[in-house]
Design a protein around this motif. Structure first.
Motif, short mmCIF file in Angstrom:
data_model
loop_
_atom_site.label_atom_id
_atom_site.label_comp_id
_atom_site.label_asym_id
_atom_site.label_seq_id
_atom_site.Cartn_x
_atom_site.Cartn_y
_atom_site.Cartn_z
N VAL A 24 0.85 -1.20 0.00
CA VAL A 24 0.00 0.00 0.00
C VAL A 24 0.88 1.25 0.00
O VAL A 24 0.51 2.29 0.53
CB VAL A 24 -0.98 0.01 1.19
N ARG A 25 2.06 1.14 -0.60
CA ARG A 25 2.99 2.25 -0.73
C ARG A 25 3.35 2.84 0.64
O ARG A 25 3.56 4.04 0.78
CB ARG A 25 2.44 3.32 -1.68
N ASN A 26 3.41 1.94 1.64
CA ASN A 26 3.78 2.32 3.00
C ASN A 26 2.86 3.38 3.60
O ASN A 26 3.27 4.18 4.45
CB ASN A 26 5.24 2.78 3.06
N ALA A 27 1.61 3.37 3.17
CA ALA A 27 0.62 4.23 3.81
C ALA A 27 0.45 3.79 5.25
O ALA A 27 0.48 2.60 5.56
CB ALA A 27 -0.72 4.13 3.07
N PHE A 28 0.27 4.75 6.14
CA PHE A 28 0.20 4.36 7.55
C PHE A 28 -1.24 4.28 8.05
O PHE A 28 -2.12 5.01 7.60
CB PHE A 28 1.05 5.26 8.45
N ASN A 29 -1.44 3.32 8.93
CA ASN A 29 -2.72 3.13 9.61
C ASN A 29 -2.45 3.21 11.11
O ASN A 29 -1.35 3.55 11.55
CB ASN A 29 -3.35 1.80 9.21
N GLU A 30 -3.46 2.88 11.91
CA GLU A 30 -3.28 3.01 13.35
C GLU A 30 -2.17 2.10 13.89
O GLU A 30 -1.48 2.45 14.85
CB GLU A 30 -4.60 2.73 14.09
N PHE A 61 8.29 5.81 -0.77
CA PHE A 61 8.69 6.05 0.62
C PHE A 61 7.46 5.97 1.52
O PHE A 61 7.40 5.14 2.42
CB PHE A 61 9.38 7.41 0.75
N CYS A 62 6.48 6.81 1.27
CA CYS A 62 5.24 6.75 2.05
C CYS A 62 4.17 7.56 1.35
O CYS A 62 4.37 8.73 1.00
CB CYS A 62 5.47 7.29 3.46
N ALA A 63 3.01 6.94 1.17
CA ALA A 63 1.89 7.59 0.48
C ALA A 63 0.99 8.36 1.44
O ALA A 63 -0.08 8.82 1.04
CB ALA A 63 1.06 6.54 -0.26
N GLY A 64 1.40 8.49 2.71
CA GLY A 64 0.56 9.18 3.67
C GLY A 64 -0.37 8.21 4.37
O GLY A 64 -0.02 7.06 4.62
N ALA A 65 -1.56 8.67 4.68
CA ALA A 65 -2.51 7.84 5.43
C ALA A 65 -3.17 6.81 4.51
O ALA A 65 -3.47 7.09 3.36
CB ALA A 65 -3.57 8.71 6.08
N ASP A 66 -3.39 5.63 5.06
CA ASP A 66 -4.11 4.56 4.36
C ASP A 66 -5.57 5.00 4.17
O ASP A 66 -6.27 5.31 5.15
CB ASP A 66 -4.03 3.29 5.22
N LEU A 67 -6.03 5.04 2.93
CA LEU A 67 -7.37 5.56 2.66
C LEU A 67 -8.46 4.68 3.24
O LEU A 67 -9.54 5.17 3.60
CB LEU A 67 -7.57 5.74 1.15
N ASN A 68 -8.24 3.38 3.35
CA ASN A 68 -9.23 2.53 4.00
C ASN A 68 -9.36 2.87 5.48
O ASN A 68 -10.46 2.86 6.04
CB ASN A 68 -8.86 1.05 3.83
N MET A 70 -8.68 5.88 6.64
CA MET A 70 -9.33 7.19 6.63
C MET A 70 -10.84 7.05 6.47
O MET A 70 -11.62 7.76 7.09
CB MET A 70 -8.74 8.05 5.51
N LYS A 71 -11.25 6.13 5.60
CA LYS A 71 -12.68 5.91 5.38
C LYS A 71 -13.35 5.45 6.67
O LYS A 71 -14.45 5.88 7.00
CB LYS A 71 -12.86 4.87 4.27
N LYS A 72 -12.68 4.58 7.42
CA LYS A 72 -13.22 4.11 8.68
C LYS A 72 -13.36 5.25 9.67
O LYS A 72 -14.34 5.35 10.42
CB LYS A 72 -12.33 3.01 9.25
N MET A 73 -12.37 6.15 9.67
CA MET A 73 -12.40 7.27 10.60
C MET A 73 -13.54 8.23 10.33
O MET A 73 -13.98 8.96 11.22
CB MET A 73 -11.07 8.03 10.56
N ALA A 74 -14.04 8.24 9.08
CA ALA A 74 -15.15 9.14 8.75
C ALA A 74 -16.38 8.85 9.60
O ALA A 74 -17.23 9.73 9.81
CB ALA A 74 -15.49 9.04 7.27
N GLY A 75 -16.48 7.62 10.08
CA GLY A 75 -17.62 7.26 10.92
C GLY A 75 -17.36 7.44 12.40
O GLY A 75 -18.23 7.11 13.22
N TYR A 76 -16.19 7.93 12.78
CA TYR A 76 -15.87 8.12 14.18
C TYR A 76 -16.64 9.33 14.74
O TYR A 76 -16.99 10.27 14.01
CB TYR A 76 -14.38 8.39 14.37
N SER A 77 -16.83 9.33 16.04
CA SER A 77 -17.36 10.51 16.71
C SER A 77 -16.28 11.58 16.73
O SER A 77 -15.10 11.32 16.45
CB SER A 77 -17.78 10.17 18.13
#
Length: 261
Positions: A24-30, A61-68, A70-77
């Motif tokens: 995933v191009r070294n995208a970071f997740n939690e 090197f790193c693509a930033g945040a993992d979009l999956n 990020m999508k999950k976080m959209a439902g966070y409070s």
């Protein structure tokens, strides 16, 4: 420690922290955020480690945040989103404030949060052909948690452009802005990084740590009597320290200082 998303190795004096999610191009997740924080916190306490290289596997090197993620976080409070964002902010801080100097070995493209990782390091070396992009605005986002590091690294004027336009810029432009220190041919990247690491290891470890603190302490302060007095106090304390006495004695006696033994 065992990690899922990064690898940590060392040769006794130089540690390498490698982002290891090439699929995933070294995208970071939690998980990667937590593991990077843990790794840099651990290395910060290890007396034998004198420098850290931040590297990555795969073409990017790193693509930033993992979009999956990020999508999950959209439902966070709101509270959950704030807590999650603070974990990312603390990860960047753990790199930036690590007492050991950190060298970013940027062999491939860095986007969004990946640009933040580069900015949080003390030294950044990029391979020719690498592209950088502060791409958050394309997704309706802002580069908030990385901003303190990126703005300091490239300057306010450049940040105004690249934050708002989300344009690509190459390693040569990044070097011209001062965002990276050098761009080198890909086949000399490891040699360049190794030389810088060796230079750091050759210096007094207490002095290197103090130099990092010195830069942070003077960077945003006015050049007034208080700052002048503080710098005089700092050098006076350093001169009286055991490492300075050893370094000066070794130089005068034409021998190798103890920290290089």
């Amino acid at each position: 420690m065992r990690y899922e998303t990064i690898k940590v190795t060392d040769d006794g004096r130089v540690a390498t922290v490698t982002l290891a999610r090439p699929e995933v191009r070294n995208a970071f997740n939690e998980t990667m955020i937590a593991e990077l924080t843990a790794a840099f916190t651990d290395l910060d306490t290890r007396d034998g480690i004198r420098a850290i290289v931040l590297a990555a596997d795969g073409p990017a090197f790193c693509a930033g945040a993992d979009l999956n993620w990020m999508k999950k976080m959209a439902g966070y409070s709101d509270d959950e989103n704030r807590a999650d964002a603070r974990l990312l902010a603390r990860m960047l801080e753990s790199i930036h404030r690590c007492a050991k100097p950190v060298i970013a070995r940027v062999h491939g493209d860095a986007y969004a949060g990946g640009v933040g990782l580069v900015a949080a390091a003390d030294v950044a070396i990029a391979a020719q052909g690498v592209k950088f992009c502060l791409s958050e605005a394309r997704l309706g986002l802002i580069p908030a948690t990385i901003a303190p590091y990126v703005v300091r690294a490239m300057g306010e004027r450049a940040a105004r452009r690249y934050f708002t336009t989300a344009e690509l810029f190459d390693g040569e432009r990044a070097a011209a802005l001062g965002f990276v220190h050098e761009t080198v041919a890909a086949d000399t990247l490891d040699e360049t990084v190794a030389k810088i690491a060796a230079t750091l290891v050759a210096n007094g470890p207490d002095a290197v740590r103090a130099c990092k603190t010195l830069v942070r302490d003077v960077a945003d302060r006015p050049l007034d009597a208080a700052l002048i007095d503080d710098t005089a106090d700092w050098i006076a304390r350093t001169r009286a320290g055991a490492e300075a006495r050893e370094g000066i004695a070794a130089f005068l006696e034409k021998r190798t200082p103890s920290w290089r033994a």
